[in-house]
Design an enzyme around this catalytic site. Structure first.
Site, PDB file in Angstrom:
ATOM      1  N   LEU A  25       0.829  -1.207   0.000  1.00 53.24           N
ATOM      2  CA  LEU A  25       0.000   0.000   0.000  1.00 53.24           C
ATOM      3  C   LEU A  25       0.863   1.256   0.000  1.00 53.24           C
ATOM      4  O   LEU A  25       0.596   2.211  -0.728  1.00 53.24           O
ATOM      5  CB  LEU A  25      -0.928   0.005   1.222  1.00 53.24           C
ATOM      6  CG  LEU A  25      -1.940  -1.144   1.343  1.00 53.24           C
ATOM      7  CD1 LEU A  25      -2.872  -0.908   2.516  1.00 53.24           C
ATOM      8  CD2 LEU A  25      -2.750  -1.285   0.060  1.00 53.24           C
ATOM      9  N   VAL A  57       1.425   4.526  -3.018  1.00 53.29           N
ATOM     10  CA  VAL A  57       1.221   5.972  -2.823  1.00 53.29           C
ATOM     11  C   VAL A  57       2.522   6.697  -2.514  1.00 53.29           C
ATOM     12  O   VAL A  57       2.507   7.813  -2.011  1.00 53.29           O
ATOM     13  CB  VAL A  57       0.199   6.236  -1.696  1.00 53.29           C
ATOM     14  CG1 VAL A  57      -1.163   5.677  -2.064  1.00 53.29           C
ATOM     15  CG2 VAL A  57       0.666   5.633  -0.372  1.00 53.29           C
ATOM     16  N   SER A  58       3.657   6.065  -2.816  1.00 52.93           N
ATOM     17  CA  SER A  58       4.945   6.671  -2.470  1.00 52.93           C
ATOM     18  C   SER A  58       5.123   8.037  -3.119  1.00 52.93           C
ATOM     19  O   SER A  58       5.760   8.926  -2.554  1.00 52.93           O
ATOM     20  CB  SER A  58       6.096   5.741  -2.874  1.00 52.93           C
ATOM     21  OG  SER A  58       6.042   5.473  -4.280  1.00 52.93           O
ATOM     22  N   LYS A 113     -13.164  10.046   4.484  1.00 49.28           N
ATOM     23  CA  LYS A 113     -13.802   9.084   3.589  1.00 49.28           C
ATOM     24  C   LYS A 113     -13.171   7.720   3.796  1.00 49.28           C
ATOM     25  O   LYS A 113     -11.981   7.522   3.555  1.00 49.28           O
ATOM     26  CB  LYS A 113     -13.623   9.546   2.136  1.00 49.28           C
ATOM     27  CG  LYS A 113     -14.295   8.653   1.106  1.00 49.28           C
ATOM     28  CD  LYS A 113     -14.070   9.220  -0.299  1.00 49.28           C
ATOM     29  CE  LYS A 113     -14.685   8.330  -1.365  1.00 49.28           C
ATOM     30  NZ  LYS A 113     -14.431   8.866  -2.728  1.00 49.28           N
ATOM     31  N   ASP A 144     -18.318  11.357 -12.776  1.00 46.73           N
ATOM     32  CA  ASP A 144     -19.457  11.234 -11.858  1.00 46.73           C
ATOM     33  C   ASP A 144     -19.938  12.607 -11.392  1.00 46.73           C
ATOM     34  O   ASP A 144     -20.167  12.826 -10.200  1.00 46.73           O
ATOM     35  CB  ASP A 144     -19.072  10.362 -10.660  1.00 46.73           C
ATOM     36  CG  ASP A 144     -20.296   9.794  -9.930  1.00 46.73           C
ATOM     37  OD1 ASP A 144     -21.383   9.764 -10.542  1.00 46.73           O
ATOM     38  OD2 ASP A 144     -20.162   9.379  -8.769  1.00 46.73           O
TER      39      ASP A 144
END
Length: 615
Positions: free
Chosen positions: A308, A312-313, A357, A448
């Site tokens: 993980l 996102v490094s 979130k 969206d």
């Protein structure tokens, strides 16, 4: 030590120059006035920034100051590696989003509003002249933040610093001017040297700025393309000193010690192995294998954690990494009373209210997209948290006080949005979409756009939220159709075509919601966009049909209101064209909606303190 002294003296010299200049020659105080009718606003442009000791000698710190990623500075600045250290006064081009902002009924200023958190001993003047290197002025900061008292700032307080900028007007665009780069005039500068530095011409600079520029005043340099700076090469480490006899003796001692430790290590491994074999044998005899699985589970969790963080490094330098304990404490264990909607909670962390979130691990793409964007009409991502125990990721956003546009239009609340407020919301959303469609590389498609993903802040200004379905790059084909019924573009629904024009279609539906006050799809399953056909086709009875179709709360009978509403409906119909190639771009839509704004007088009347409604 010598380098540190030189860096300090360099910073001190710039500071003294800045103070001396401020004492004699004041920069533009309130900022550079603008008119939406004259410039293409908003626009992406750049500021020229010099790396400065001690705090801004790496791209991460400069990126944090301007709320952009390291890569967004490295590419235009001709820097090959985002991790490369900088040297004092190294040339950087930092991207900003410039727009014409209305201050009051008589004043509009062109600037990029950057959020800055006040630290100890900060003042408007020091931050403007030191951190932002006179790219703004303390007087302009006071104008943009009228509710703050400059002599009574609190640590942690959020302040908008207006970075001076300009968007090219139509004539400049026709003359191949792509950017007006913001550059602060230095004591050793002249127009010729600036023109050579940026690949512009002396006359072009004078045409934009006049010929009476003073020291530390912002100069806007017109260029058709970004200049290519020759960057300094950071000196390599000094060569190792010759090895002395004493050093060799020390090495022999170290070798002996290493051999001894190695033998001890082998003995320890042997003992551990024998002990492990004994334990395993005993567990087999007892028929218990459950405990043997625990090391594998722990190892798997560690592997998940590493995977993980690897995903996102690239985001770690820009966003704050929150701890799961902070989120649990802020939401009282994600208690229902802190629940907002869906998987979103709210909570206070260090006295600041955030939207949290909660999601399973599918946020990598969303994080990468959010790292590229920075605009006042997009909800700002403040940080994230990864909990490897349950495989969840948490995105922490700024909290937008007044909730979603959907709740304002469709819930049974007593407050109603006036037409001026609705028109302002439409323009804000259009500006946000124009930014992600035109000013990101590659372009971003939100996928969206709907009224529940449009949030309203304390001043009833709109921000686009939820980039969970967003796609970086367009004109692609997908078989996995996602979205919300009533807003999905026909070509995406039938053929899976992903393009910016699908956002344009969804935005057209939002415009119809703003005008009619109706849901995008009714209880019978009929979509709203199918009901607008024919309203504006024939002149006879057009206004009567429009009034009947409008939201009841908007039927005031004002002729200029009806003209403005009719103009917005015509924009919506153009957005809803079944052929995506015939839908307008967001640039055209922003321009058309601003015309609707002009048709309905001055928006600022609608934003008196009594009209600012917060939940």
């Amino acid at each position: 030590m010598k380098n540190r002294v030189l860096c300090f003296l360099n910073t001190l010299f710039l500071f003294i120059l800045s103070c001396d200049s401020q004492a004699v020659i004041e920069p533009t105080t309130s900022g550079y006035t603008c008119s939406l009718n004259q410039t293409i606003s908003p626009c992406q442009t750049y500021v020229y920034y010099r790396a400065a000791s001690p705090d801004y000698l790496d791209l991460a710190s400069v990126g944090d100051l301007f709320s952009v990623s390291r890569l967004m500075i490295a590419n235009p600045s001709n820097i090959s590696s985002v991790s490369s250290p900088l040297v004092p006064s190294q040339s950087l081009l930092v991207p900003i989003q410039c727009s014409c902002n209305r201050i009051n009924s008589s004043l509009s200023i062109s600037y990029a509003g950057l959020n800055y958190t006040i630290k100890k001993d900060n003042t408007f003047y020091l931050v403007s002249s030191i951190q932002f290197q006179n790219l703004t002025s303390y007087q302009s900061v006071e104008v943009v933040n009228p509710s703050l008292v400059p002599t009574n700032l609190s640590i942690g307080e959020n302040v908008i610093f207006p970075i001076f900028c300009k968007c090219p007007d139509k004539a400049q665009v026709e003359n191949q001017t792509k950017y007006l780069i913001s550059y602060v005039f230095q004591p050793f500068d002249n127009f010729s040297s600036i023109a050579r530095k940026f690949g512009s011409t002396t006359q072009a600079i004078i045409d934009v700025n006049g010929n009476n520029i003073k020291t530390f005043q912002t100069v806007f340099v017109p260029v058709s393309r970004l200049p290519v700076f020759t960057q300094p090469v950071v000196a390599a480490a000094a060569p190792t000193a010759p090895v002395s006899v004493k050093t060799e003796e020390n090495k022999d001692k170290v070798r002996g010690l290493s051999v001894g430790l190695g033998i001890c290590g082998l003995l320890l491994l042997l003992v551990c192995g024998l002990w492990g074999y004994r334990e395993t044998s005993m567990k087999k005899k007892r028929g218990k294998y459950k405990d043997e699985e625990k090391p594998q589970v722990i190892q798997k969790k560690k592997a998940v954690d590493v995977d993980l963080m690897d995903d996102v490094s690239d985001c770690l330098d820009k966003y704050r990494v929150f701890g799961i304990d902070e989120l649990v404490e802020a939401t009282e264990g994600f208690d229902e009373k802190w629940h907002v909607q869906g998987s979103v909670y709210k909570g206070y962390i260090n006295g600041i209210l955030y939207a949290i979130k909660k999601m399973k691990w599918n946020a990598c793409e969303e994080l990468k997209i959010l790292q590229k964007v920075n605009h006042g009409n997009l909800v700002k991502l403040e940080g994230f948290c990864i909990d490897p125990e349950d495989g969840n990721c948490y995105l922490i956003y700024e909290y937008v006080e007044n909730g979603s546009l959907h709740s304002w239009l469709h819930s049974s609340r007593s407050e109603q949005l006036t037409w001026k407020m609705r028109l302002r919301v439409a323009i804000d959303v259009a500006n946000g979409l124009q930014y992600i469609h035109e000013h990101t590389q590659p372009r971003v498609v939100h996928k969206d756009i709907k009224s529940s993903n449009i949030l309203l802040d304390g001043h009833m200004r709109a921000k686009i939220a939820n980039f969970g379905l967003a796609k970086s790059g367009c004109n692609a084909i997908t078989m996995h159709i996602v979205g919300t019924q009533g807003y999905i573009a026909p070509e995406y629904l039938t053929d899976g075509v992903v393009s910016t024009k699908m956002d344009v279609f969804s935005f057209g539906v939002v415009l119809l919601e703003l005008v009619s006050g109706r849901e995008a799809i009714n209880e019978e399953g009929k979509v709203l966009w199918s009901t607008v056909d024919g309203i504006l086709e024939k002149k006879d009875g057009k206004m009567e049909r429009l009034i009947e179709w409008m939201d009841d709360s908007l039927r005031t009978g004002e002729s200029n209101l009806l003209d403005s509403v009719a103009n917005v409906v015509s924009v919506a119909i153009a957005c809803l064209h079944r052929d995506p190639s015939r839908r307008p771009s967001m640039v055209d839509i922003v321009y058309a909606l601003c015309k609707s704004d002009d048709l309905f007088s001055d928006l600022s009347q609608d934003f008196s303190p009594g009209m600012i409604l917060a939940r």
